[in-house]
Motif scaffolding. Structure first.
Motif, PDB file in Angstrom:
ATOM      1  N   LYS C 281      44.074  19.767  77.839  1.00  0.00           N
ATOM      2  CA  LYS C 281      45.088  19.987  78.866  1.00  0.00           C
ATOM      3  C   LYS C 281      45.543  18.662  79.467  1.00  0.00           C
ATOM      4  O   LYS C 281      46.732  18.395  79.591  1.00  0.00           O
ATOM      5  CB  LYS C 281      44.553  20.881  79.984  1.00  0.00           C
ATOM      6  CG  LYS C 281      45.573  21.085  81.102  1.00  0.00           C
ATOM      7  CD  LYS C 281      45.048  21.945  82.241  1.00  0.00           C
ATOM      8  CE  LYS C 281      45.358  23.405  81.990  1.00  0.00           C
ATOM      9  NZ  LYS C 281      44.990  24.254  83.148  1.00  0.00           N
ATOM     10  N   ALA C 282      44.590  17.818  79.814  1.00  0.00           N
ATOM     11  CA  ALA C 282      44.958  16.575  80.499  1.00  0.00           C
ATOM     12  C   ALA C 282      43.816  15.574  80.398  1.00  0.00           C
ATOM     13  O   ALA C 282      42.692  15.934  80.072  1.00  0.00           O
ATOM     14  CB  ALA C 282      45.254  16.857  81.967  1.00  0.00           C
ATOM     15  N   VAL C 283      44.150  14.309  80.696  1.00  0.00           N
ATOM     16  CA  VAL C 283      43.140  13.253  80.678  1.00  0.00           C
ATOM     17  C   VAL C 283      43.306  12.393  81.934  1.00  0.00           C
ATOM     18  O   VAL C 283      44.418  11.993  82.277  1.00  0.00           O
ATOM     19  CB  VAL C 283      43.293  12.346  79.430  1.00  0.00           C
ATOM     20  CG1 VAL C 283      42.260  11.220  79.464  1.00  0.00           C
ATOM     21  CG2 VAL C 283      43.155  13.149  78.156  1.00  0.00           C
ATOM     22  N   ILE C 284      42.193  12.164  82.613  1.00  0.00           N
ATOM     23  CA  ILE C 284      42.201  11.188  83.702  1.00  0.00           C
ATOM     24  C   ILE C 284      41.697   9.892  83.069  1.00  0.00           C
ATOM     25  O   ILE C 284      40.534   9.800  82.685  1.00  0.00           O
ATOM     26  CB  ILE C 284      41.282  11.631  84.849  1.00  0.00           C
ATOM     27  CG1 ILE C 284      41.740  12.991  85.388  1.00  0.00           C
ATOM     28  CG2 ILE C 284      41.285  10.591  85.973  1.00  0.00           C
ATOM     29  CD1 ILE C 284      40.733  13.652  86.318  1.00  0.00           C
ATOM     30  N   PRO C 285      42.578   8.889  82.886  1.00  0.00           N
ATOM     31  CA  PRO C 285      42.252   7.821  81.944  1.00  0.00           C
ATOM     32  C   PRO C 285      41.525   6.603  82.513  1.00  0.00           C
ATOM     33  O   PRO C 285      41.011   5.808  81.751  1.00  0.00           O
ATOM     34  CB  PRO C 285      43.632   7.400  81.429  1.00  0.00           C
ATOM     35  CG  PRO C 285      44.535   7.657  82.583  1.00  0.00           C
ATOM     36  CD  PRO C 285      43.949   8.778  83.389  1.00  0.00           C
ATOM     37  N   GLY C 286      41.459   6.421  83.822  1.00  0.00           N
ATOM     38  CA  GLY C 286      40.867   5.167  84.306  1.00  0.00           C
ATOM     39  C   GLY C 286      40.061   5.347  85.560  1.00  0.00           C
ATOM     40  O   GLY C 286      40.171   4.570  86.503  1.00  0.00           O
ATOM     41  N   GLY C 287      39.243   6.381  85.588  1.00  0.00           N
ATOM     42  CA  GLY C 287      38.538   6.709  86.823  1.00  0.00           C
ATOM     43  C   GLY C 287      39.401   7.635  87.647  1.00  0.00           C
ATOM     44  O   GLY C 287      40.601   7.776  87.400  1.00  0.00           O
ATOM     45  N   SER C 288      38.796   8.267  88.648  1.00  0.00           N
ATOM     46  CA  SER C 288      39.483   9.355  89.346  1.00  0.00           C
ATOM     47  C   SER C 288      40.711   8.892  90.112  1.00  0.00           C
ATOM     48  O   SER C 288      41.537   9.700  90.504  1.00  0.00           O
ATOM     49  CB  SER C 288      38.519  10.058  90.296  1.00  0.00           C
ATOM     50  OG  SER C 288      38.123   9.178  91.320  1.00  0.00           O
ATOM     51  N   SER C 289      40.845   7.584  90.341  1.00  0.00           N
ATOM     52  CA  SER C 289      42.030   7.144  91.074  1.00  0.00           C
ATOM     53  C   SER C 289      43.226   6.904  90.163  1.00  0.00           C
ATOM     54  O   SER C 289      44.307   6.576  90.641  1.00  0.00           O
ATOM     55  CB  SER C 289      41.715   5.891  91.900  1.00  0.00           C
ATOM     56  OG  SER C 289      41.038   4.951  91.131  1.00  0.00           O
ATOM     57  N   ALA C 290      43.045   7.074  88.862  1.00  0.00           N
ATOM     58  CA  ALA C 290      44.165   6.882  87.938  1.00  0.00           C
ATOM     59  C   ALA C 290      44.958   8.180  87.823  1.00  0.00           C
ATOM     60  O   ALA C 290      44.386   9.251  87.689  1.00  0.00           O
ATOM     61  CB  ALA C 290      43.634   6.475  86.570  1.00  0.00           C
TER      62      ALA C 290
END
Lengths: 539, 175, 417
Positions: C281-290
Motif C-alpha cells: 500500500k505505501a512505504v515510509i522511506p526515511g524514518g517516521s518523519s519522512a
C-alpha cells in the motif's frame, strides 16, 4: 553602526542590536513573548518571526535572534509573517482558559494585544484542553495560574540569571509541562515580583494587587522608590476616582521604570510593597495638643514655642531630627530655617529606622532612606559642637534638650514604648509627620506633612545621582509638603525669603552643584539612552 | 534525608570526575538513584542536587523531562511495550491487550501485588524484531501472546529477587 | 545486486565484539597506521571531504566539511560527541553497529579525534540501549587496556578518553543541540543556531557531533582511500549506507547498500518483498518523519537528492513497509502520538501543534471526525513546518501533509457524513 530598512524606513543601530530593538527605535513593535532585553535570548515562543532579506535572499526568521546588519531589509508584516504569528497565537490559546474577565492581567496581556492584530475570529479547537494548577501560591507574594502560562520561561530566566537562584522551573515534557516552584521551596527571593512584570500573560500575578482594580483605571506616574538609597525608578499606579473597594486607598501598585544607570528593568519586592503608608494612619489636620486647629494657629504656636525656647534654654536646649526620607527641597529649606536663621546646633538627619533593608548583589542597599546623600550634599547636619542623633535622643531623655522638633522620623519604631516617655520628658515636642504615631499624639504642635507621592521633588541616591519624582496624588487632607511647612515657619520667625514651588527651591539649591544643576526639571527623565520607550514597563 | 549507600556514593563520585562540569552528572546520578531506590522521589532529587551542588529545580526539570525516570515506584517487573509504527503493524496492541486481560493493568498501572507494572513506550530501535518490549533492562522481541504469557509466568515463579531492584544482572537476556 | 558489505562486513561474526577477534579481522589497523605514519590531521580531514562521506543520522551534512568548521586555534578543549541516540521510529541501524562491531565505530572515533585534535569523546547513547551499552563499555575497556585508547596511544603522545554517556528516554536528544544540553545535564531542549556546535558545543567548547554510522565509515575511507570510497556511492554522496527495513516485509533487518540503489530493489530484492502474497500500500522511506510514498512511487534511488525530488527524504535510511491491510489513519495516529509524546515542549508550534494533531487523529479514528479536520490539520502543519527551533516541528508536519494528501479517502471513509 549597521544601517538597515524596516518596513520601508531606514534606521541605524549599534552593532549587535537585534531586530526587535532596531524596530522599536522606529516605534515598530515586533510581537514577542519570550524575548526581554534584560534576559538571554531563547527564541522559544516563535512569535517574533519577520521576513529578513539579505544579499538577495529572503527568509522568515526570528527578530529576537537575528542582529541588524548593513543593507538588511526587514518586513515585520507580510502575509507569511502574519500567518506564522497567527499560528503561534492560535497554538498558545489552544490550552488557554480564555478567562479575561477574572484575570488581573486583562489590559496588560500580550495575548489580548496580539489577538487584536492577528485575530482569528473563529475557534477551530474541538478537542479537550489541558488542566494545570490554578490559584496556586508559588511564593509569599506571587500567585500562579499555570493554565494561562505560555511557557516563555522569562520568570525562570529572571530567577536564574538576574537573582541567581533557580526558584522556578518548567517541569515535565512537551505540552504537559508546567511552570511551577519546587514542592516546599518557594519563589521568595527579594525580587520575586519582577516575574509578574515579566510574565507576558496572566499566569503570574501579584497577590497584593489581586482583584484590586482594573488596570485601565490606574494612572501611571513617574516616581522614585523611597525604600532604600538606590533610588530605583518606578511608576506609581494610583486611582483616586473609583471607590468601589477599600475606600481611601489611592495607591495600588508600584511598577519598575527602566533606567539603565540605576535599576535597569527591576525593583525589589521591598520597594514594590512600600506604599501602604501613603494611605494608612494618615494625619491631615494641624493640631495643638489634642485639638485640631488651622495652619495659621498651629504655625503661630510652633513659632512661639521656638522663640520662647531659644530665650529660656538657648540653642543648646533645642534639638532637631529630620529623616532623610525628605526630599532635597525639604532639606534645603529646613537648613535655611534651622541652621542659617535660628542658628541651631543639634540638627541631624542620621536618624535610625526600624525598617532596615538587607543589602544584596542586585539593587538593595543597607540604607533605609532614599536621600541621605542629598542631605549631606546640601550641608544639612549639626553645627560645630552639635550632637548627632543618638546623643540628641539621649539628651532629650535626660533633660538636657528641652525642645525637640522631629520631621518624618520613625522614633516610635526605633524606641518602641520609650518614644512616648521621651515626649513626656521634654518641655515641648513639635512633630512634622504624615502618620498619627505616638509622638504625634503627644506633640505640643502637630504639623501634617504630605508624602513624596503627593508633591514633586528630588532625591539624591547613594552614588550621588539626582533624580526627580512627580506628584501622583493630591496631599492628604490639609497636609502640606515639608519644605512649605519649614518656609511658613521661617516666615513666622522673621525670614524674608520665600519660594513659589519645589522647582524654585531646586533651582536655588542646585546653584554651583553640577550634579544637581544638570537635572532638567521639565525633561522626560530616567529613560536613558537607547531605543527604549520611556513609558514602557511591559516589554 | 535520603542517603545513598556507600557503594553508590563512590560510584557517583567517580562519575562526576569524568565530566568537565558537575551538572553533566545529573542524568548519570539519577540513573544511580533509580537503581538504588527504584524510583525518583523528591528525596532522591534532593540527594542528587546536594551531591552535585546544583539547584534541586534543575534536577527536577531533568527527572521530569526524561521518560525513563519513574515518578512513582514501578512494579518489580516493569514491562515497557513499544507501540510505535512497526511494532503496531505486527501486533503491539495485542500484547497490551494480553497484559490488560491477564494482569489487569493499563499503561501507567501496577498490579496490586507490586509484581508487574506496564508502560507504553516509543520506538526501541529494534523494529526488525517487532513487536518488542523491555522487561526492566532486558529486551524481548518477536513477541506473541503465548511468548509473553511464558515470560510473565517465569517471573511469577522466580523467588523474590534480591533488594532493592533486579537490575544488577547484566547478562544479556535477549531472545 | 546493489547489496555490499563494508560497514556491516563483520556483523555476521558473534565474536566480533571481542577485541582479539576484531583485531584478527583487521580492526584498528587504520588507527595504528595513522599513528605510525604520523599522517597529518589536515590530510585526514581532506581525505574524508574527498570521500564525500555524509552524516548518516538523517541530515546528510558532509562530514569533512563539518570537521573543518572547528576552530584550529581555540584555547578551549574540543569534544567529539557520537550520536548514538537512535530513536527515529523505523531506525535500528546504529544499534546493529553498536551491538555487533563496536571496535569499528571506536576506530572511527579515534581517527576523527586525531584529525580534529580532540582528547575526549562522548558516546551519547539512548538510555534504553542496555545491551549496546554493555558491549560498548567492554569494547572501550579492552581497547584502552590494549593501548588503542587512553594515554599516550601507541607511544604517539596522543591521548583519547572515550566516555559512554547514557540518556534517559527522550527522542529529542537525537537532535544535536538537544544532545549537547542533555550531555551537560539539562533537559534536552534544542539550542538556537548559530552558534553552531563546531564553535560553541558541549560545555561551551568546539564540538564535533557525528552519527555512529558516520564514524564507522571513517576507517574504511582510510583503508580504501577517498576515491575508492566515494565511488561506492554517488558523486555527492560517497560510500555505502545501512538501511533498516521493517514492517510488512519477509526479511526485515539492516542491509548495506551502495548509495543510489533503488527503494524498490531494497524492498523486493533484498528484503524479500511482502509476506503472504499481500500487496503493497505505501512505504515510509526515511524514518517516521519522512512523507509517505504510495505503492507506485517507490522506484526511486536511495540517495539524498533523489528522495527529496520525490517529495520525501532519505533521512536515517529507515524504511517501513505497509501492506494493503494497513489503515493509514491508524498509522498516522501512531505517528502523531509519537511526536506529541516526544515534542520537548520548548517552542510553541511543536509543543501545541503535535498534541493538537494527535488529538484530532484520535477523534477521527473514534468516528467523530469531519472533513474540515483534514484542512485544519494541513493548516496546522503549515504553521509548524520550518518555523520551530529544531526540525521536530517539521518531522510532525511533513508526514501529516504526506498522509493527508496521499490518502485523504481513507480518512474521509471514517467520517459519518
Amino acid at each position: 553602526m549597521p544601517e538597515l530598512t524596516i518596513d520601508g524606513r531606514a534606521v541605524q543601530v549599534p552593532d549587535g542590536t537585534n531586530l526587535i530593538l532596531a524596530a522599536r527605535k522606529l516605534g515598530i513593535d515586533v510581537p514577542h513573548f519570550c524575548y526581554h532585553p534584560g534576559l538571554t535570548v531563547v527564541g522559544s515562543c516563535r512569535m517574533c518571526q519577520v521576513e529578513i532579506e539579505m544579499g538577495g535572499r529572503k527568509r522568515m526568521d526570528l527578530a529576537c535572534a537575528n542582529q541588524a546588519a548593513d543593507g538588511m531589509v526587514v518586513r515585520v508584516n507580510t502575509p507569511e509573517t502574519i500567518k506564522a504569528r497567527k499560528g503561534v497565537l492560535e497554538f498558545l490559546l489552544m490550552n488557554h482558559p480564555i478567562d479575561c474577565p477574572v484575570c488581573d492581567d486583562a489590559g496588560e496581556c500580550k495575548l489580548q494585544d496580539y489577538y487584536m492584530v492577528h485575530g482569528l475570529y473563529q475557534n477551530r479547537l474541538d478537542v479537550p484542553k489541558w488542566h494545570k494548577p490554578k490559584v496556586y501560591s508559588v511564593g509569599p507574594r506571587v500567585i500562579l495560574d499555570a493554565e494561562r502560562c505560555v511557557l516563555c520561561s522569562r520568570c525562570v530566566r529572571f530567577c536564574d540569571e538576574i537573582w541567581g537562584d533557580r526558584q522556578l522551573g518548567i517541569f515535565g515534557h512537551g505540552s504537559e509541562e508546567v511552570l511551577i516552584n519546587y514542592p516546599g521551596k518557594e519563589l521568595d527571593n527579594p525580587y520575586s515580583v519582577n516575574v509578574v512584570d515579566l510574565c507576558p500573560v496572566g499566569a503570574l500575578l501579584e497577590k497584593k494587587f489581586r482583584f484590586q482594580r482594573r488596570v485601565w483605571y490606574l494612572k501611571s506616574v513617574k516616581s522614585i522608590c523611597p525604600r532604600c538609597s538606590r533610588g530605583c525608578n518606578i511608576y506609581l499606579h494610583v486611582d483616586q476616582d473609583h471607590d468601589y473597594k477599600q475606600p481611601g486607598k489611592r495607591v495600588f501598585r508600584v511598577k519598575p521604570r527602566y533606567n539603565p544607570e540605576v535599576n535597569r528593568w527591576w525593583i525589589s519586592d521591598r520597594g514594590r510593597n512600600g506604599f501602604d503608608f501613603i494611605d494608612q494612619n494618615r494625619v491631615g489636620v494641624p493640631r495643638i495638643q489634642d485639638e485640631e486647629v488651622t495652619w495659621e494657629e498651629a504655625l503661630g504656636r510652633a513659632a512661639e514655642l521656638i522663640r520662647a525656647g531659644l530665650k529660656t534654654w538657648g540653642p543648646q536646649g533645642l534639638g532637631v531630627l529630620v529623616a532623610p526620607s525628605a526630599s532635597n527641597e525639604d532639606a534645603f529649606v529646613a537648613r535655611r530655617l534651622l541652621r542659617d536663621l535660628l542658628k541651631l546646633e543639634h540638627v541631624d538627619f542620621d536618624v535610625p529606622s526600624s525598617d532596615q533593608p538587607q543589602a544584596d548583589h542586585l539593587l538593595l542597599t543597607d540604607d533605609p532612606y532614599p536621600n541621605r546623600q542629598g542631605f549631606r550634599d546640601l550641608g544639612f547636619g549639626p553645627g560645630e559642637g552639635g550632637m548627632r542623633t543618638a546623643d540628641i535622643v539621649k539628651a532629650a531623655q535626660n533633660g538636657k534638650i528641652k525642645g525637640l522638633i522631629v520631621a518624618g522620623t520613625d522614633l516610635e519604631g526605633v524606641l518602641g514604648d520609650r518614644a512616648a516617655g521621651l515626649a513626656e520628658k521634654l518641655g515641648w515636642l513639635i512633630c512634622v509627620s504624615y502618620a498619627g504615631d505616638a509622638l504625634w499624639q503627644r506633640a505640643a504642635v502637630g504639623l501634617p506633612m504630605a508624602v513624596y507621592a503627593e508633591r514633586p521633588g528630588t532625591f539624591t541616591n547613594f552614588k550621588g545621582k539626582v533624580q526627580k519624582f512627580e506628584q501622583a496624588l493630591t496631599p492628604f487632607g490639609a497636609s502640606q509638603p515639608q519644605w512649605l511647612i519649614w518656609q511658613r515657619l521661617a516666615q513666622k520667625l522673621g525670614a524674608k525669603w520665600s519660594y513659589e514651588d519645589e522647582r524654585a527651591v531646586f533651582k536655588d539649591l542646585s546653584q554651583g552643584k553640577p550634579a544637581y544643576d544638570t537635572l532638567d526639571w521639565f525633561a522626560t527623565f530616567g529613560a536613558g539612552p537607547g531605543p527604549y520607550n520611556d513609558n514602557w514597563y511591559m516589554w | 534525608m535520603l542517603q545513598f549507600s556507600d557503594a553508590t556514593r563512590q560510584q557517583a563520585l567517580a562519575l562526576i570526575e569524568k565530566y568537565p562540569r558537575k551538572s553533566a552528572a545529573i542524568i548519570p546520578l539519577l540513573h544511580l538513584a533509580q537503581k538504588e531506590f527504584g524510583w525518583i522521589s523528591e528525596e532522591a532529587e534532593l540527594a542528587v542536587a546536594q551531591l552535585l551542588d546544583v539547584p534541586v529545580v534543575s534536577v527536577r526539570e531533568v527527572s521530569g523531562f526524561y521518560f525513563m525516570f519513574h515518578k512513582h515506584p514501578p512494579g518489580r517487573y516493569h514491562l515497557q511495550v513499544c507501540h510505535n509504527i512497526s511494532c503496531s503493524l505486527l501486533g503491539a496492541e495485542t500484547i497490551l491487550d494480553w497484559i490488560r486481560e491477564h494482569l489487569g493493568i493499563e499503561s501507567g498501572q501496577t498490579t496490586p501485588d507490586g509484581l508487574f507494572s506496564v508502560e507504553r513506550m516509543e520506538c526501541l530501535a529494534c523494529c526488525d524484531r517487532a513487536p518488542a518490549m523491555l522487561i526492566n533492562d532486558e529486551l524481548h522481541v518477536h513477541l506473541t501472546r503465548d511468548k509473553l504469557a511464558a515470560l510473565v509466568e517465569e517471573r511469577r515463579r522466580q523467588a523474590p529477587p534480591p533488594e532493592p531492584h533486579p537490575t544488577d544482572n547484566h547478562e544479556s537476556m535477549e531472545t | 545486486m546493489p547489496q555490499i558489505s563494508l560497514v556491516s562486513k563483520n556483523f555476521q561474526y558473534p565474536d566480533q565484539v571481542e577485541l582479539q577477534a576484531a583485531l584478527s579481522r583487521g580492526a584498528w589497523e587504520q588507527w595504528k597506521r595513522v599513528l605510525a605514519e604520523k599522517i597529518p590531521p589536515a590530510a585526514i580531514i581532506e581525505e574524508v571531504k574527498a570521500a564525500k562521506l555524509r552524516g548518516q543520522g538523517g541530515a546528510g551534512f558532509p562530514t569533512g566539511v563539518k570537521w573543518g568548521f572547528v576552530p584550529k586555534d581555540s584555547p578551549k578543549p574540543k569534544y567529539l560527541c557520537v550520536n548514538a541516540d537512535e530513536g527515529e521510529p523505523g531506525t535500528f541501524k546504529d544499534r546493529a553497529i553498536l551491538e555487533n562491531d563496536p571496535h569499528l565505530m571506536l576506530e572511527g572515533v579515534a581517527i576523527t579525534c586525531y584529525a580534529v585534535g580532540i582528547h575526549t569523546a562522548f558516546v551519547y547513547m539512548r538510555g534504553e540501549f542496555y545491551q549496546p551499552q554493555r558491549v560498548m563499555e567492554k569494547a572501550i575497556r579492552e581497547a584502552t587496556e590494549a593501548g588503542l585508547l587512553g594515554k599516550n596511544i601507541q607511544g604517539s603522545g596522543f591521548d583519547l578518553d572515550v566516555i559512554v554517556h547514557m540518556g534517559a528516554g527522550a527522542y529529542i536528544c537525537g537532535e544535536e543541540t538537544a544532545l549537547l544540553n542533555s550531555l551537560e545535564g539539562w533537559k534536552g531542549w534544542p539550542r538556537l543556531k548559530p552558534p553552531f556546535p563546531a564553535v560553541v558545543g558541549a560545555f561551551g567548547c568546539p564540538t564535533v557531533i557525528n552519527n555512529v554510522e558516520t564514524m564507522a565509515g571513517v576507517p574504511h575511507i582510510m583503508r580504501l582511500g577517498a576515491a575508492e570510497f566515494q565511488k561506492l556511492g554517488t558523486e555527492k554522496d560517497g560510500g555505502t549506507k545501512l538501511f533498516a527495513i521493517s514492517g510488512h516485509v519477509a526479511k526485515p533487518g539492516v542491509y548495506e547498500m551502495t548509495m543510489g540503489s533503488s527503494l524498490k530493489e531494497l524492498i523486493y530484492d533484498v528484503a524479500g518483498g511482502l509476506p503472504g502474497g499481500r500487496r503493497l500500500k505505501a512505504v515510509i522511506p526515511g524514518g517516521s518523519s519522512a512523507p509517505v510514498l504510495k505503492a507506485d512511487e517507490i522506484d526511486v534511488p536511495l540517495e539524498f537528492e533523489a528522495m527529496a525530488a520525490a517529495g520525501t527524504m532519505l533521512g536515517s535510511g529507515a524504511v517501513i513497509v505497509l501492506d494493503e491491510t494497513v489503515s493509514i489513519p491508524e498509522v498516522f495516529m501512531v505517528t502523531a502520538r509519537f511526536y506529541a509524546h516526544e515534542s520537548c515542549g520548548q517552542c510553541t508550534q511543536c509543543r501545541e501543534g503535535c498534541t493538537w494533531i494527535y488529538k484530532i487523529s484520535k477523534k477521527i479514528l473514534a468516528g467523530h471526525g469531519q472533513p474540515s479536520d483534514l484542512d485544519l490539520m494541513l493548516d496546522l502543519a503549515d504553521n509548524m513546518n520550518g518555523k520551530t527551533v529544531c526540525p521536530l516541528g517539521a518531522a510532525m508536519a511533513l508526514p501529516t501533509i504526506g498522509f493527508l494528501k496521499k490518502f485523504p479517502h481513507e480518512f474521509l471513509a471514517l467520517m459519518k457524513s
